[in-house]
Design a protein around this motif. Structure first.
Motif, mmCIF file in Angstrom:
data_model
loop_
_atom_site.group_PDB
_atom_site.id
_atom_site.type_symbol
_atom_site.label_atom_id
_atom_site.label_comp_id
_atom_site.label_asym_id
_atom_site.label_seq_id
_atom_site.Cartn_x
_atom_site.Cartn_y
_atom_site.Cartn_z
ATOM 1 N N LEU A 29 0.395 -1.739 0.160
ATOM 2 C CA LEU A 29 0.130 0.347 -0.163
ATOM 3 C C LEU A 29 0.974 1.391 -0.294
ATOM 4 C CD1 LEU A 29 -3.317 1.099 -0.096
ATOM 5 C CD2 LEU A 29 -2.720 1.311 2.615
ATOM 6 N N ALA A 30 1.941 1.075 1.261
ATOM 7 C CA ALA A 30 2.835 2.098 0.680
ATOM 8 C C ALA A 30 3.632 2.338 -0.409
ATOM 9 C CB ALA A 30 4.199 1.847 1.385
ATOM 10 N N ASP A 31 3.976 1.255 -1.209
ATOM 11 C CA ASP A 31 4.023 1.675 -2.554
ATOM 12 C C ASP A 31 2.770 2.865 -3.812
ATOM 13 O OD1 ASP A 31 6.973 0.514 -2.381
ATOM 14 O OD2 ASP A 31 5.392 -1.585 -3.173
ATOM 15 N N VAL A 32 2.528 1.971 -3.532
ATOM 16 C CA VAL A 32 0.787 3.188 -4.259
ATOM 17 C C VAL A 32 0.541 3.785 -3.855
ATOM 18 C CG1 VAL A 32 -1.824 2.332 -4.778
ATOM 19 C CG2 VAL A 32 -0.161 0.189 -4.712
ATOM 20 N N GLU A 33 0.379 3.679 -2.348
ATOM 21 C CA GLU A 33 0.281 5.483 -2.580
ATOM 22 C C GLU A 33 1.254 6.524 -2.381
ATOM 23 O OE1 GLU A 33 -2.591 4.311 1.747
ATOM 24 O OE2 GLU A 33 -0.471 5.139 1.533
ATOM 25 N N LYS A 34 2.667 5.899 -3.147
ATOM 26 C CA LYS A 34 3.712 7.037 -3.280
ATOM 27 C C LYS A 34 3.191 7.041 -4.676
ATOM 28 C CE LYS A 34 8.602 7.220 -3.225
ATOM 29 N NZ LYS A 34 10.344 6.673 -3.498
ATOM 30 N N ARG A 35 3.360 6.420 -5.231
ATOM 31 C CA ARG A 35 3.132 6.746 -6.894
ATOM 32 C C ARG A 35 1.865 7.338 -6.778
ATOM 33 N NH1 ARG A 35 1.964 2.258 -8.741
ATOM 34 N NH2 ARG A 35 -0.638 1.998 -9.770
ATOM 35 N N CYS A 36 0.860 7.369 -5.770
ATOM 36 C CA CYS A 36 -0.212 7.541 -6.451
ATOM 37 C C CYS A 36 -0.341 10.004 -6.627
ATOM 38 C CB CYS A 36 -1.671 7.327 -5.404
ATOM 39 S SG CYS A 36 -1.866 6.137 -6.463
ATOM 40 N N VAL A 37 0.591 9.772 -5.143
ATOM 41 C CA VAL A 37 1.520 11.405 -4.852
ATOM 42 C C VAL A 37 1.748 11.777 -5.983
ATOM 43 C CG1 VAL A 37 2.453 12.709 -3.195
ATOM 44 C CG2 VAL A 37 0.581 11.164 -1.930
ATOM 45 N N GLU A 38 3.049 11.031 -6.302
ATOM 46 C CA GLU A 38 3.573 11.804 -7.539
ATOM 47 C C GLU A 38 2.531 11.861 -8.519
ATOM 48 O OE1 GLU A 38 6.816 8.575 -7.883
ATOM 49 O OE2 GLU A 38 8.098 9.439 -5.318
ATOM 50 N N HIS A 39 2.110 10.265 -9.014
ATOM 51 C CA HIS A 39 1.324 10.989 -10.375
ATOM 52 C C HIS A 39 0.460 12.273 -9.972
ATOM 53 C CE1 HIS A 39 -0.521 9.520 -13.897
ATOM 54 N NE2 HIS A 39 -1.645 9.250 -13.865
ATOM 55 N N GLY A 40 -0.251 11.948 -8.752
ATOM 56 C CA GLY A 40 -0.882 13.378 -8.946
ATOM 57 C C GLY A 40 -0.465 14.956 -9.368
ATOM 58 N N ARG A 41 0.479 14.585 -8.203
ATOM 59 C CA ARG A 41 1.360 16.043 -8.382
ATOM 60 C C ARG A 41 2.028 16.112 -10.179
ATOM 61 N NH1 ARG A 41 5.983 14.735 -6.369
ATOM 62 N NH2 ARG A 41 5.072 14.550 -3.785
#
Length: 150
Positions: A29-41
């Motif tokens: 989940l930490a991997d997914v969340e990190k990627r989502c934050v970066e993709h969102g940015r």
């Protein structure tokens, strides 16, 4: 200032990467969340991530999102198929929700075919693994650009 999107994950998603990886994948989940934050940015979105195994906490977060977030990306886990309370909270929030599932719930057990969340969401993405979260964020970015200014 970036537009904020709330990313909510429900029960057992804290076990991503270790729970049934043949179904849910090996990313945590930490991997997914990190990627989502970066993709969102990259999309001009600020992504705020939360996870709970508690139905009541998810309902509270949906209620609190009203007026603070432009939308919600929601993987409600098993509550997808059981939670009228979460469905009602989404209806009351008066904001767009995009439902995400890692697996294709329509190819799984019959009880998983019913989604209370889809009845009140603008769309559902399922069966594409964690890429579904990225697609949901892209859909929000596109929706928000198309939305006329008030």
């Amino acid at each position: 200032m970036a537009t904020s999107i709330l990313l909510l994950n429900g029960p057992n998603l804290n076990l991503l990467g270790t729970r049934q990886p043949e179904i849910y994948g090996r990313e945590t989940l930490a991997d997914v969340e990190k990627r989502c934050v970066e993709h969102g940015r990259k999309l001009g979105l600020k992504v705020v991530c939360r996870q709970s195994n508690s139905e009541g906490e998810l309902v509270t977060w949906v209620q609190q999102a009203r007026g603070k977030f432009a939308g919600i990306v929601l993987n409600a886990g098993a509550y997808t198929h059981t939670s009228v309370a979460l469905m009602d909270a989404i209806s009351s929030a008066e904001m767009a929700v995009i439902e995400v599932h890692l697996s294709n719930i329509h190819q799984r057990e019959t009880f998983r075919h019913l989604s209370y969340i889809s009845k009140v969401s603008v769309g559902m993405i399922c069966g594409l693994g964690s890429q579904g979260y990225d697609l949901a964020l892209e859909a929000f970015a596109k929706r928000l650009k198309a939305k006329p200014a008030k």
